[in-house]
Scaffold this active site. Structure first.
Site, PDB file in Angstrom:
ATOM      1  N   THR A 123       0.826  -1.215   0.000  1.00 25.34           N
ATOM      2  CA  THR A 123       0.000   0.000   0.000  1.00 25.34           C
ATOM      3  C   THR A 123       0.856   1.259   0.000  1.00 25.34           C
ATOM      4  O   THR A 123       2.012   1.228   0.471  1.00 25.34           O
ATOM      5  CB  THR A 123      -0.922   0.016   1.238  1.00 25.34           C
ATOM      6  OG1 THR A 123      -1.531   1.303   1.360  1.00 25.34           O
ATOM      7  CG2 THR A 123      -0.158  -0.265   2.534  1.00 25.34           C
ATOM      8  N   ASP A 124       0.291   2.352  -0.463  1.00 24.38           N
ATOM      9  CA  ASP A 124       1.031   3.634  -0.433  1.00 24.38           C
ATOM     10  C   ASP A 124       1.226   4.131   1.005  1.00 24.38           C
ATOM     11  O   ASP A 124       2.039   5.019   1.246  1.00 24.38           O
ATOM     12  CB  ASP A 124       0.330   4.700  -1.282  1.00 24.38           C
ATOM     13  CG  ASP A 124      -1.036   5.130  -0.770  1.00 24.38           C
ATOM     14  OD1 ASP A 124      -1.558   4.512   0.180  1.00 24.38           O
ATOM     15  OD2 ASP A 124      -1.595   6.095  -1.331  1.00 24.38           O
ATOM     16  N   GLU A 125       0.479   3.544   1.966  1.00 19.75           N
ATOM     17  CA  GLU A 125       0.599   4.018   3.355  1.00 19.75           C
ATOM     18  C   GLU A 125       1.967   3.697   3.949  1.00 19.75           C
ATOM     19  O   GLU A 125       2.331   4.255   4.980  1.00 19.75           O
ATOM     20  CB  GLU A 125      -0.504   3.428   4.234  1.00 19.75           C
ATOM     21  CG  GLU A 125      -1.870   3.854   3.776  1.00 19.75           C
ATOM     22  CD  GLU A 125      -2.894   3.979   4.888  1.00 19.75           C
ATOM     23  OE1 GLU A 125      -2.547   3.883   6.074  1.00 19.75           O
ATOM     24  OE2 GLU A 125      -4.068   4.183   4.539  1.00 19.75           O
ATOM     25  N   TYR A 147      -1.513  -0.265  11.277  1.00 17.67           N
ATOM     26  CA  TYR A 147      -1.845  -0.922  10.007  1.00 17.67           C
ATOM     27  C   TYR A 147      -0.705  -0.737   9.013  1.00 17.67           C
ATOM     28  O   TYR A 147      -0.188  -1.705   8.442  1.00 17.67           O
ATOM     29  CB  TYR A 147      -3.143  -0.336   9.414  1.00 17.67           C
ATOM     30  CG  TYR A 147      -3.275  -0.617   7.928  1.00 17.67           C
ATOM     31  CD1 TYR A 147      -3.499  -1.903   7.461  1.00 17.67           C
ATOM     32  CD2 TYR A 147      -3.137   0.413   6.981  1.00 17.67           C
ATOM     33  CE1 TYR A 147      -3.578  -2.172   6.088  1.00 17.67           C
ATOM     34  CE2 TYR A 147      -3.216   0.154   5.613  1.00 17.67           C
ATOM     35  CZ  TYR A 147      -3.436  -1.129   5.175  1.00 17.67           C
ATOM     36  OH  TYR A 147      -3.513  -1.401   3.826  1.00 17.67           O
ATOM     37  N   LYS A 151       1.929  -3.487   7.271  1.00 17.86           N
ATOM     38  CA  LYS A 151       2.066  -3.681   5.819  1.00 17.86           C
ATOM     39  C   LYS A 151       3.520  -3.446   5.391  1.00 17.86           C
ATOM     40  O   LYS A 151       4.039  -4.141   4.522  1.00 17.86           O
ATOM     41  CB  LYS A 151       1.130  -2.727   5.056  1.00 17.86           C
ATOM     42  CG  LYS A 151      -0.346  -3.033   5.195  1.00 17.86           C
ATOM     43  CD  LYS A 151      -0.778  -4.346   4.561  1.00 17.86           C
ATOM     44  CE  LYS A 151      -0.716  -4.342   3.061  1.00 17.86           C
ATOM     45  NZ  LYS A 151      -1.330  -5.580   2.479  1.00 17.86           N
TER      46      LYS A 151
HETATM   47  P1  NAD Z   1     -10.821  -5.817   2.918  1.00 16.97           P
HETATM   48  O1  NAD Z   1     -10.674  -5.514   4.365  1.00 16.97           O
HETATM   49  O2  NAD Z   1     -12.041  -5.382   2.197  1.00 16.97           O
HETATM   50  O3  NAD Z   1     -10.702  -7.396   2.686  1.00 16.97           O
HETATM   51  C1  NAD Z   1      -9.726  -8.163   3.320  1.00 16.97           C
HETATM   52  C2  NAD Z   1     -10.056  -9.631   3.073  1.00 16.97           C
HETATM   53  O4  NAD Z   1      -9.034 -10.418   3.720  1.00 16.97           O
HETATM   54  C3  NAD Z   1     -11.387 -10.072   3.682  1.00 16.97           C
HETATM   55  O5  NAD Z   1     -12.097 -10.885   2.772  1.00 16.97           O
HETATM   56  C4  NAD Z   1     -10.993 -10.885   4.922  1.00 16.97           C
HETATM   57  O6  NAD Z   1     -11.922 -11.891   5.256  1.00 16.97           O
HETATM   58  C5  NAD Z   1      -9.665 -11.459   4.466  1.00 16.97           C
HETATM   59  N1  NAD Z   1      -8.802 -11.796   5.605  1.00 16.97           N
HETATM   60  C6  NAD Z   1      -8.518 -11.039   6.699  1.00 16.97           C
HETATM   61  N2  NAD Z   1      -7.714 -11.710   7.535  1.00 16.97           N
HETATM   62  C7  NAD Z   1      -7.474 -12.913   6.967  1.00 16.97           C
HETATM   63  C8  NAD Z   1      -6.701 -14.059   7.351  1.00 16.97           C
HETATM   64  N3  NAD Z   1      -6.020 -14.070   8.503  1.00 16.97           N
HETATM   65  N4  NAD Z   1      -6.659 -15.101   6.511  1.00 16.97           N
HETATM   66  C9  NAD Z   1      -7.343 -15.100   5.355  1.00 16.97           C
HETATM   67  N5  NAD Z   1      -8.112 -14.065   4.944  1.00 16.97           N
HETATM   68  C10 NAD Z   1      -8.163 -12.981   5.742  1.00 16.97           C
HETATM   69  O7  NAD Z   1      -9.494  -5.236   2.243  1.00 16.97           O
HETATM   70  P2  NAD Z   1      -9.291  -4.489   0.855  1.00 16.97           P
HETATM   71  O8  NAD Z   1      -9.580  -3.052   1.019  1.00 16.97           O
HETATM   72  O9  NAD Z   1      -9.942  -5.271  -0.216  1.00 16.97           O
HETATM   73  O10 NAD Z   1      -7.695  -4.601   0.708  1.00 16.97           O
HETATM   74  C11 NAD Z   1      -7.112  -5.744   0.092  1.00 16.97           C
HETATM   75  C12 NAD Z   1      -5.601  -5.576   0.062  1.00 16.97           C
HETATM   76  O11 NAD Z   1      -5.245  -4.403  -0.637  1.00 16.97           O
HETATM   77  C13 NAD Z   1      -4.970  -5.432   1.456  1.00 16.97           C
HETATM   78  O12 NAD Z   1      -3.759  -6.142   1.463  1.00 16.97           O
HETATM   79  C14 NAD Z   1      -4.725  -3.940   1.603  1.00 16.97           C
HETATM   80  O13 NAD Z   1      -3.649  -3.680   2.468  1.00 16.97           O
HETATM   81  C15 NAD Z   1      -4.394  -3.571   0.157  1.00 16.97           C
HETATM   82  N6  NAD Z   1      -4.676  -2.185  -0.232  1.00 16.97           N
HETATM   83  C16 NAD Z   1      -5.920  -1.655  -0.013  1.00 16.97           C
HETATM   84  C17 NAD Z   1      -6.202  -0.363  -0.455  1.00 16.97           C
HETATM   85  C18 NAD Z   1      -7.572   0.260  -0.257  1.00 16.97           C
HETATM   86  O14 NAD Z   1      -7.747   1.431  -0.563  1.00 16.97           O
HETATM   87  N7  NAD Z   1      -8.578  -0.466   0.211  1.00 16.97           N
HETATM   88  C19 NAD Z   1      -5.203   0.383  -1.103  1.00 16.97           C
HETATM   89  C20 NAD Z   1      -3.941  -0.191  -1.285  1.00 16.97           C
HETATM   90  C21 NAD Z   1      -3.694  -1.479  -0.871  1.00 16.97           C
HETATM   91  O1  DAU Z   2      -3.941   4.534   0.889  1.00 12.23           O
HETATM   92  C1  DAU Z   2      -4.273   3.183   0.814  1.00 12.23           C
HETATM   93  C2  DAU Z   2      -5.047   2.807   2.052  1.00 12.23           C
HETATM   94  O2  DAU Z   2      -6.316   3.430   1.947  1.00 12.23           O
HETATM   95  C3  DAU Z   2      -5.198   1.312   2.250  1.00 12.23           C
HETATM   96  O3  DAU Z   2      -3.930   0.746   2.432  1.00 12.23           O
HETATM   97  C4  DAU Z   2      -6.089   1.026   3.465  1.00 12.23           C
HETATM   98  O4  DAU Z   2      -6.317  -0.360   3.595  1.00 12.23           O
HETATM   99  C5  DAU Z   2      -7.414   1.728   3.279  1.00 12.23           C
HETATM  100  O5  DAU Z   2      -8.218   1.548   4.421  1.00 12.23           O
HETATM  101  C6  DAU Z   2      -7.201   3.222   3.018  1.00 12.23           C
HETATM  102  O6  DAU Z   2      -6.713   3.888   4.213  1.00 12.23           O
HETATM  103  P1  DAU Z   2      -7.226   5.348   4.620  1.00 12.23           P
HETATM  104  O7  DAU Z   2      -7.005   5.541   6.065  1.00 12.23           O
HETATM  105  O8  DAU Z   2      -6.688   6.381   3.690  1.00 12.23           O
HETATM  106  O9  DAU Z   2      -8.795   5.160   4.272  1.00 12.23           O
HETATM  107  P2  DAU Z   2     -10.126   5.558   5.044  1.00 12.23           P
HETATM  108  O10 DAU Z   2     -11.250   5.297   4.113  1.00 12.23           O
HETATM  109  O11 DAU Z   2     -10.184   4.974   6.410  1.00 12.23           O
HETATM  110  O12 DAU Z   2      -9.955   7.127   5.212  1.00 12.23           O
HETATM  111  C7  DAU Z   2      -9.727   7.975   4.084  1.00 12.23           C
HETATM  112  C8  DAU Z   2      -9.603   9.403   4.598  1.00 12.23           C
HETATM  113  O13 DAU Z   2     -10.887   9.822   5.124  1.00 12.23           O
HETATM  114  C9  DAU Z   2      -8.622   9.556   5.755  1.00 12.23           C
HETATM  115  O14 DAU Z   2      -7.960  10.812   5.646  1.00 12.23           O
HETATM  116  C10 DAU Z   2      -9.505   9.549   7.000  1.00 12.23           C
HETATM  117  C11 DAU Z   2     -10.796  10.201   6.509  1.00 12.23           C
HETATM  118  N1  DAU Z   2     -12.028   9.723   7.163  1.00 12.23           N
HETATM  119  C12 DAU Z   2     -12.240   8.387   7.258  1.00 12.23           C
HETATM  120  C13 DAU Z   2     -13.383   7.891   7.858  1.00 12.23           C
HETATM  121  C14 DAU Z   2     -13.612   6.408   7.968  1.00 12.23           C
HETATM  122  C15 DAU Z   2     -12.960  10.641   7.639  1.00 12.23           C
HETATM  123  O15 DAU Z   2     -12.760  11.866   7.539  1.00 12.23           O
HETATM  124  N2  DAU Z   2     -14.095  10.163   8.236  1.00 12.23           N
HETATM  125  C16 DAU Z   2     -14.341   8.817   8.371  1.00 12.23           C
HETATM  126  O16 DAU Z   2     -15.396   8.449   8.943  1.00 12.23           O
END
Ligand code: NAD
Ligand code: DAU
Length: 331
Positions: A123-125, A147, A151
């Site tokens: 992730t970019d985080e 988190y 990662k």
């Molecule tokens: P999500 O939380 O929607 O889904 C995670 C999935 O992993 C779920 O289906 C959960 O049941 C499964 N899981 C959790 N723990 C597990 C375990 N111990 N064993 C097997 N399965 C397990 O997540 P997402 O937003 O779809 O993110 C997917 C991937 O992409 C993650 O690795 C996250 O770090 C990465 N990522 C997410 C974002 C974003 O914006 N959501 C951005 C960049 C990278």
């Molecule tokens: O950047 C990639 C990441 O993006 C992934 O690696 C993570 O898994 C994913 O959860 C996401 O992280 P963020 O913390 O950026 O996403 P989130 O949707 O939680 O929040 C996005 C922005 O919005 C952040 O600045 C916090 C703000 N926020 C979030 C929530 C849930 C609010 O202002 N109010 C809210 O209720």
């Protein structure tokens, strides 16, 4: 024809990726390994069942489940993770177990079974807050939430397996995703579903934090490309350059849902809240990838999806686990 393993295939990005893969590579067989935590949808898993899809409910931190799932697979796409920053602030142990130990177990199994390509969805985080400009793949890792730190640890374990064992790992680091089937704890589905319910949207702090946004389908195409054209040991940022503050994003969502600014609620900030994420994605662009879905268009389509699929998110939001999470979150 190949067999691939997708971990986390019942989650948001993983389930969209399974859908994408089946269309793009219909002759391949897909094994999904997912524990179905609160974030994994049983429905998503059921929807994905088919002649070429095998679903295994199991934990990536369980070596036996991992070995069973990986048997006969050529490529691994590792999406499974604990993913919500706010939850990692309250309960970091689970993040270390799944994200760090789980990745180690998968790498070890990949090493022993001679996997041809292991794609680590990082992730970019991991770069932390980027004060100005944009982070390239060689930027310093400076994760600020439990988190992000878990990662970054997983990402570095991948590097070590490449260097030490020659495991063919490609790492991708994507920006914030949005689209259908995202769990309504993340900002976009939370805001959309609140607006559809006539509820206010909670903006953390002053709303000036900046995120870079990508549609989940554009992410899927980039991961596919990185798996085929990316070089082992290399890292690929995946971003669109479309950056905006949370307040600007909220404004677009209010407009799309036909709500006014009275729906904004400024709430207590997230501890350690990163101010700005910004990626330099020239390397993945050099492989020929471009995002196809503009933010305005993608958000409209996403608002429409949540409008049409109320049963999906209402079921989640009315459940006791979700309600207790929200009660703790906004206490
Ligand atoms: P999500 O939380 O929607 O889904 C995670 C999935 O992993 C779920 O289906 C959960 O049941 C499964 N899981 C959790 N723990 C597990 C375990 N111990 N064993 C097997 N399965 C397990 O997540 P997402 O937003 O779809 O993110 C997917 C991937 O992409 C993650 O690795 C996250 O770090 C990465 N990522 C997410 C974002 C974003 O914006 N959501 C951005 C960049 C990278
Ligand atoms: O950047 C990639 C990441 O993006 C992934 O690696 C993570 O898994 C994913 O959860 C996401 O992280 P963020 O913390 O950026 O996403 P989130 O949707 O939680 O929040 C996005 C922005 O919005 C952040 O600045 C916090 C703000 N926020 C979030 C929530 C849930 C609010 O202002 N109010 C809210 O209720």
């Amino acid at each position: 024809m190949a067999r691939i393993l997708i971990t986390g295939g019942a989650g948001f990005i993983g389930s969209n990726f399974v859908r994408y893969w089946r269309k793009a590579h219909p002759r391949d067989s897909v094994t999904v390994l997912d524990l179905l935590t609160y974030a994994g949808s049983r429905k998503a898993a059921e929807d994905l069942r088919g002649p070429n899809v095998r679903f295994i409910r199991g934990d990536v931190a369980d070596p036996r489940a991992v070995a069973t799932a990986m048997r006969g697979c050529r490529t691994v796409f590792h999406f499974a993770a604990e993913t919500h920053v706010d939850r990692s602030i309250h309960d970091s142990g689970r993040f270390v177990r799944t994200n760090v130990l789980g990745t180690q177990r998968l790498l070890e199994s990949a090493r022993l079974s001679g996997i041809e390509r292991f794609v680590m969805i990082s992730t970019d985080e991991v770069y932390g807050s980027v004060a100005k400009g944009s982070a390239g793949e060689d930027a310093r890792l400076a994760p600020n939430s439990p988190y992000a730190a878990s990662k970054a640890a997983a990402d570095l374990l991948c590097r070590s397996y490449v260097r030490t064992h020659g495991t063919p790992v490609v790492i991708t680091r994507c920006c914030n995703n949005y689209g259908p089937r995202q769990f309504p704890e993340k900002v976009i589905p939370l805001f959309i579903t609140n607006l559809l319910q006539g509820l206010p949207v909670p903006v953390y702090g002053d709303g000036r934090n900046v995120r870079e946004w990508i549609h989940v389908d554009d992410h899927a195409r980039a991961v596919d490309l990185a798996s085929r054209k990316g070089r082992p040991g290399e890292i690929y940022n995946i971003g669109t350059g479309r950056r905006l503050s949370n307040l600007e994003l909220a404004g677009m969502l209010l407009k799309a849902a036909g709500a006014g600014r009275e729906s904004l609620r400024f709430v207590k900030d997230r501890p350690g809240h990163d101010l700005r994420y910004a990626l330099d994605s020239s390397k993945i662009r050099g492989l020929g990838w471009r995002p196809r879905i503009g933010l305005r268009e993608g958000l409209m389509e996403t608002v429409a999806w949540y409008g049409k699929n109320r049963a999906w998110w209402r079921g989640i939001k009315s459940g006791p686990k979700y309600r207790s999470y929200v009660a703790r979150q906004y206490r």
